[in-house]
Design a protein around this motif. Structure first.
Motif, PDB file in Angstrom:
ATOM      1  N   TYR A 148       4.363   9.832  -3.706  1.00 41.00           N
ATOM      2  CA  TYR A 148       4.420   8.008  -2.568  1.00 41.00           C
ATOM      3  C   TYR A 148       5.998   8.346  -1.868  1.00 41.00           C
ATOM      4  O   TYR A 148       6.801   8.394  -2.493  1.00 41.00           O
ATOM      5  N   SER A 149       6.378   8.152  -0.545  1.00 34.42           N
ATOM      6  CA  SER A 149       7.116   7.773  -0.077  1.00 34.42           C
ATOM      7  C   SER A 149       7.865   6.251  -0.563  1.00 34.42           C
ATOM      8  O   SER A 149       8.807   5.957   0.538  1.00 34.42           O
ATOM      9  N   ASN A 150       6.661   5.728  -0.796  1.00 30.24           N
ATOM     10  CA  ASN A 150       7.510   3.581  -0.654  1.00 30.24           C
ATOM     11  C   ASN A 150       6.926   4.145  -2.386  1.00 30.24           C
ATOM     12  O   ASN A 150       6.996   2.401  -2.546  1.00 30.24           O
ATOM     13  N   GLU A 184       0.648  -1.461  -0.261  1.00 30.65           N
ATOM     14  CA  GLU A 184       0.044  -0.135   0.147  1.00 30.65           C
ATOM     15  C   GLU A 184       1.261   1.343   0.454  1.00 30.65           C
ATOM     16  O   GLU A 184       2.010   1.537   0.605  1.00 30.65           O
ATOM     17  N   THR A 185       0.539   1.569  -1.134  1.00 27.18           N
ATOM     18  CA  THR A 185       1.247   2.738  -1.159  1.00 27.18           C
ATOM     19  C   THR A 185       1.405   4.240   0.148  1.00 27.18           C
ATOM     20  O   THR A 185      -0.326   4.078  -0.094  1.00 27.18           O
ATOM     21  N   GLN A 186       2.283   5.457   0.338  1.00 26.10           N
ATOM     22  CA  GLN A 186       2.391   6.445   1.597  1.00 26.10           C
ATOM     23  C   GLN A 186       2.474   7.541   0.519  1.00 26.10           C
ATOM     24  O   GLN A 186       3.245   7.547   0.240  1.00 26.10           O
ATOM     25  N   ARG A 187       1.909   8.636   0.774  1.00 27.75           N
ATOM     26  CA  ARG A 187       1.953   9.838   0.134  1.00 27.75           C
ATOM     27  C   ARG A 187       2.894  10.450   0.948  1.00 27.75           C
ATOM     28  O   ARG A 187       2.824  10.390   2.173  1.00 27.75           O
ATOM     29  N   HIS A 188       3.763  10.994   0.000  1.00 29.38           N
ATOM     30  CA  HIS A 188       5.116  11.754   1.031  1.00 29.38           C
ATOM     31  C   HIS A 188       5.037  12.761   1.637  1.00 29.38           C
ATOM     32  O   HIS A 188       4.362  13.764   1.366  1.00 29.38           O
ATOM     33  N   LYS A 214      -4.389   6.274  -3.534  1.00 33.78           N
ATOM     34  CA  LYS A 214      -3.479   5.713  -3.229  1.00 33.78           C
ATOM     35  C   LYS A 214      -3.779   4.084  -3.497  1.00 33.78           C
ATOM     36  O   LYS A 214      -4.822   3.491  -4.796  1.00 33.78           O
TER      37      LYS A 214
END
Length: 273
Positions: free
Chosen positions: A134-136, A5-9, A75
């Motif tokens: 995204y941070s990841n 799951e992505t996390q917004r930066h 997301k």
């Protein structure tokens, strides 16, 4: 596999969005206030009309910025069989091709290029994922490369953080220009100086609205330019990234963790790596 799951930066998405929205909304509100504050007379009538109109347009631009950033960074969830982007779900076997790197059009007022990943589907549709949002994002790109392109089992490869103590006995060659003789540095400090000059001359006689505007604009201008003023150093094993103005910032990469290096120059902008 575990679900990705992505996390917004926190900086490149949330902080940029918050700062941009507050700056534009404050600027628009300031223009509306200046236009309505003037006493009605024939000479100021045009100003009373134009300033609030432009102020309203800038406030609308602030709202449009929030919408554009949110729409361009949905997301993303990936499991063993499906890829979910926002509210849309795609089967992994419906992916025709993946372009992992390259400049993709980020749609705001105009399309401007940002590094991203393009996913092409069998039905002709495509989806673009922007790295900086995204941070990841590396997890998504690694999955797409291993599973979709190379037809392998997915294994997450997280780059190990390098402690600056490892550079203690390394010979480092620094590639660093003088920010005060560069076009970006001149643009940063000259414009701030132009705005600061009336404050120094007039002192406390300057209106509160002018001081607030200078503070907001000066902060925005400083952060914007400083964000783009990095320099780097090289050792036998490491790439070191530092910043001219954010002197506390240091990022160290092991060469073995670097997959691709891009050198580019867009129009008359500075050369970038």
């Amino acid at each position: 596999m575990n679900i990705i799951e992505t996390q917004r930066h926190p900086l490149k998405f949330y902080a940029t969005l918050a700062f941009g929205f507050l700056f534009l909304f404050a600027l628009g509100s300031f223009m509306i206030f200046i236009g309505l504050e003037n006493e009605p007379n024939q000479q100021a009538e045009t100003k009373r009309i134009i300033m609030p109109i432009f102020g309203c347009l800038i406030c609308l631009l602030a709202i449009w910025m929030v919408y554009s950033y949110w729409k361009n960074s949905p997301k993303i969830t990936i499991d063993r069989n499906n890829l979910k982007i926002g509210n849309e779900t795609f089967r992994l076997n419906s992916i025709k091709d993946v372009i992992l790197t390259g400049k993709m059009p980020f749609r705001f007022i105009i399309n401007f290029p940002m590094e991203g990943t393009a996913i092409l589907f069998n039905d002709g549709r495509d989806k673009i994922l922007f790295d900086d949002m995204y941070s990841n994002s590396y997890e998504v790109k690694s999955f797409l490369e291993q599973v979709i392109i190379n037809k392998q089992e997915f294994k997450i490869n997280t780059p190990k953080k390098v402690n600056s103590s490892k550079l203690r006995f390394e010979n480092t060659e620094i590639f660093k220009g003088n920010q005060f003789t560069s076009l970006r540095g001149i643009s940063l400090w000259v414009l701030i100086g132009v705005f600061a000059f009336p404050i120094i001359i007039k002192g406390t006689s300057l209106k509160l609205g002018g001081l607030i505007f200078f503070f907001l604009f000066g902060t925005f201008w400083f952060v914007l330019h400083s964000w783009l003023m990095h320099y780097f150093g090289l050792t036998k094993d490491f790439l070191i990234i530092r910043n001219h103005n954010f002197i506390w910032k240091e990022i160290i990469y092991n060469y073995s963790d670097i997959k691709e290096v891009v050198f580019e120059s867009q129009g008359k902008q500075p050369n970038c790596m």
